[in-house]
Design an enzyme around this catalytic site. Structure first.
Site, mmCIF file in Angstrom:
data_model
loop_
_atom_site.group_PDB
_atom_site.id
_atom_site.type_symbol
_atom_site.label_atom_id
_atom_site.label_comp_id
_atom_site.label_asym_id
_atom_site.label_seq_id
_atom_site.Cartn_x
_atom_site.Cartn_y
_atom_site.Cartn_z
ATOM 1 N N GLU A 170 9.347 9.209 18.358
ATOM 2 C CA GLU A 170 8.791 7.856 18.423
ATOM 3 C C GLU A 170 9.894 6.824 18.179
ATOM 4 O O GLU A 170 10.643 6.921 17.214
ATOM 5 C CB GLU A 170 7.683 7.676 17.378
ATOM 6 C CG GLU A 170 6.494 8.588 17.608
ATOM 7 C CD GLU A 170 5.338 8.296 16.672
ATOM 8 O OE1 GLU A 170 5.420 7.298 15.913
ATOM 9 O OE2 GLU A 170 4.355 9.062 16.695
ATOM 10 N N ARG A 228 0.817 -1.217 0.000
ATOM 11 C CA ARG A 228 0.000 0.000 0.000
ATOM 12 C C ARG A 228 0.852 1.269 0.000
ATOM 13 O O ARG A 228 0.326 2.368 0.136
ATOM 14 C CB ARG A 228 -0.925 0.025 1.221
ATOM 15 C CG ARG A 228 -2.012 -1.025 1.204
ATOM 16 C CD ARG A 228 -3.130 -0.671 2.161
ATOM 17 N NE ARG A 228 -2.642 -0.375 3.503
ATOM 18 C CZ ARG A 228 -3.355 0.215 4.439
ATOM 19 N NH1 ARG A 228 -4.591 0.608 4.171
ATOM 20 N NH2 ARG A 228 -2.857 0.435 5.640
ATOM 21 N N ARG A 258 4.542 -4.923 17.580
ATOM 22 C CA ARG A 258 5.547 -3.906 17.854
ATOM 23 C C ARG A 258 4.878 -2.861 18.739
ATOM 24 O O ARG A 258 3.684 -2.593 18.612
ATOM 25 C CB ARG A 258 6.029 -3.243 16.565
ATOM 26 C CG ARG A 258 6.756 -4.184 15.631
ATOM 27 C CD ARG A 258 8.081 -4.650 16.186
ATOM 28 N NE ARG A 258 9.075 -3.563 16.191
ATOM 29 C CZ ARG A 258 10.281 -3.685 16.714
ATOM 30 N NH1 ARG A 258 10.660 -4.809 17.308
ATOM 31 N NH2 ARG A 258 11.139 -2.666 16.667
ATOM 32 N N ARG A 268 10.384 8.752 13.856
ATOM 33 C CA ARG A 268 9.846 10.022 13.385
ATOM 34 C C ARG A 268 9.663 10.981 14.555
ATOM 35 O O ARG A 268 9.681 10.571 15.721
ATOM 36 C CB ARG A 268 8.520 9.835 12.650
ATOM 37 C CG ARG A 268 7.387 9.248 13.476
ATOM 38 C CD ARG A 268 6.152 9.037 12.610
ATOM 39 N NE ARG A 268 5.012 8.573 13.406
ATOM 40 C CZ ARG A 268 3.783 8.415 12.930
ATOM 41 N NH1 ARG A 268 3.529 8.669 11.659
ATOM 42 N NH2 ARG A 268 2.799 7.997 13.701
ATOM 43 N N TYR A 298 -4.237 -4.345 11.820
ATOM 44 C CA TYR A 298 -3.978 -2.916 11.904
ATOM 45 C C TYR A 298 -5.013 -2.215 11.041
ATOM 46 O O TYR A 298 -4.881 -2.127 9.821
ATOM 47 C CB TYR A 298 -2.571 -2.553 11.451
ATOM 48 C CG TYR A 298 -2.304 -1.076 11.619
ATOM 49 C CD1 TYR A 298 -2.115 -0.534 12.884
ATOM 50 C CD2 TYR A 298 -2.293 -0.219 10.530
ATOM 51 C CE1 TYR A 298 -1.905 0.815 13.066
ATOM 52 C CE2 TYR A 298 -2.086 1.132 10.696
ATOM 53 C CZ TYR A 298 -1.890 1.644 11.964
ATOM 54 O OH TYR A 298 -1.698 2.985 12.142
ATOM 55 N N ARG A 304 3.253 8.026 -6.486
ATOM 56 C CA ARG A 304 2.465 8.803 -7.440
ATOM 57 C C ARG A 304 3.387 9.506 -8.421
ATOM 58 O O ARG A 304 4.372 10.118 -8.021
ATOM 59 C CB ARG A 304 1.603 9.838 -6.704
ATOM 60 C CG ARG A 304 0.729 9.200 -5.638
ATOM 61 C CD ARG A 304 -0.470 10.040 -5.302
ATOM 62 N NE ARG A 304 -1.213 9.361 -4.244
ATOM 63 C CZ ARG A 304 -1.186 9.721 -2.972
ATOM 64 N NH1 ARG A 304 -0.488 10.768 -2.602
ATOM 65 N NH2 ARG A 304 -1.871 9.049 -2.078
ATOM 66 N N ASP A 317 -7.291 1.115 9.929
ATOM 67 C CA ASP A 317 -7.433 2.561 9.968
ATOM 68 C C ASP A 317 -8.693 2.903 10.756
ATOM 69 O O ASP A 317 -9.592 2.065 10.932
ATOM 70 C CB ASP A 317 -7.526 3.131 8.552
ATOM 71 C CG ASP A 317 -6.200 3.064 7.807
ATOM 72 O OD1 ASP A 317 -5.146 3.145 8.473
ATOM 73 O OD2 ASP A 317 -6.222 2.926 6.568
#
Length: 368
Positions: free
Chosen positions: A301, A173, A250, A281, A349, A177, A351
């Site tokens: 993080e 995913r 994780r 990040r 996981y 672009r 969304d």
């Protein structure tokens, strides 16, 4: 002892949506959460006038108009567009991978030039073969140069293992672009709830009775006796006392700081894609709501290995864990009184829009 139609374990999005729908249908509901706040991992706290995403950045995005209209009943959403930046030893690249990324990396200007460069690098590594692991999948999508600088080390920090040992589907995913569009999510609807996710969750729960700081699993027999049906949104393997073994996750460690400056990095999300920087990040929370506050709040993080007792964040959906979850799923199906839902209950996981859609569908089945 009060008795309820439904006991909901977990005051995150799945539990809050379920509570709202069941209460609207006239059912009596009790919600439990072992944390001291509602919202689950979308919980936000106000610090220095800034809505801080306590458990990591959450940007709402969806192509499902029904879900979008649903969440807008409980919050006003701003126009935030997720445009993260990748930092490789001080070199900055656009995410998602797009024409700005390709131009910065190779000096190409047209989509055709970028596609030819990626194909040239893919052929050099794989020929006509099918990707067998995450490394090969990434190279097939963006080429070797971008993989080495912007994917490899970040991904290995994230998952704690070499990219060659990770399944290809994890990165399928990955947004790529051949346009100059910096919007990470290809979604019709996107934004952040003004005032934070905690306020939105409060409105979903309404006047539902909520008990915080209470651990369902610590006194399961007592809590099971409180209701006719139980909606459980915790970890499915923990529910069964890890009797078949622990599923792998994780987890994330956060270092959050208040800084006496108005602007630290100029963007909400900056990914550190080199192998030497220990964090994955840095989030600067004020930019989720276009902040004008005199101070700022940042969170570094760190992705780390999960152990029982830690907060599970990302399920490791490889072959071994998939097979183990199927065994737990069979056990869950035998629990006639209990519905397992959400990202932990289903070991996926999801969304946020998917979680909400699944909670609405579950309530539809329950209410007929």
């Amino acid at each position: 002892m009060s008795r309820y139609d439904y006991l909901i374990v977990g005051a995150g999005l799945y539990g809050a949506v379920a509570a709202h729908e069941l209460r609207a249908a006239g059912k009596s509901v009790l919600v439990l959460d072992r944390r001291d706040g509602i919202g689950g991992n979308v919980h936000t706290d106000e610090i220095e006038g800034i809505q801080v995403h306590t458990y990591g950045a959450h940007i709402f995005h969806t192509n499902d108009r029904r879900v979008w209209e649903y969440v807008n009943r409980f919050a006003e959403f701003n126009r935030f567009t997720n445009s993260p930046v990748a930092n490789y030893h001080g070199e900055l690249y656009s995410l998602p991978f797009n024409m700005y990324t390709f131009n910065r990396m190779w000096g190409v200007v047209t989509p055709r030039e970028a596609q030819e460069k990626i194909e040239e690098q893919r052929q050099a590594v794989m020929g006509a073969g099918t990707p067998r692991n995450l490394e090969e999948q990434a190279i097939s999508l963006v080429g070797t140069d971008i993989y080495e600088k912007l994917v490899k080390h970040y991904t290995e920090k994230q998952w704690g293992r070499p990219c060659k040992e990770l399944p290809a589907f994890i990165i399928r995913r990955l947004p790529v672009r051949f346009t100059y569009d910096n919007n990470y999510f290809n979604a019709l609807y996107q934004g952040i709830p003004v005032g934070g996710y905690t306020r939105m969750t409060e409105r979903m729960l309404g006047d539902t009775q909520v008990r915080l700081g209470e651990d369902f699993l610590a006194d399961r027999e007592y809590y099971m006796g409180l209701a006719d049906r139980v909606i459980y949104t915790g970890a499915v393997d923990e529910y069964f006392d890890y009797r078949l073994g622990a599923l792998e996750y994780r987890t994330v460690r956060f270092e959050t700081e208040i800084l006496d400056m108005p602007n630290y990095q100029g963007n909400a999300v900056m990914n550190y894609t080199d192998g030497e920087t220990p964090w994955t990040r840095i989030i600067e929370h004020k930019w989720f709501e276009f902040g004008v506050q005199p101070k700022t709040v940042i969170s570094r993080e760190y992705s780390v290995a999960w152990r029982p007792g830690d907060e599970p964040y990302y399920p490791v959906n490889d072959t071994r864990n998939g097979a183990l979850y199927e065994e737990y799923k069979r056990l869950a199906a035998e629990e006639e009184k209990v519905i397992f839902g959400g990202r932990l209950g289903e070991y996926r996981y999801y969304d946020m829009d998917t979680v909400i859609g699944k909670a609405l569908a579950m309530c539809g089945r329950e209410l007929g």
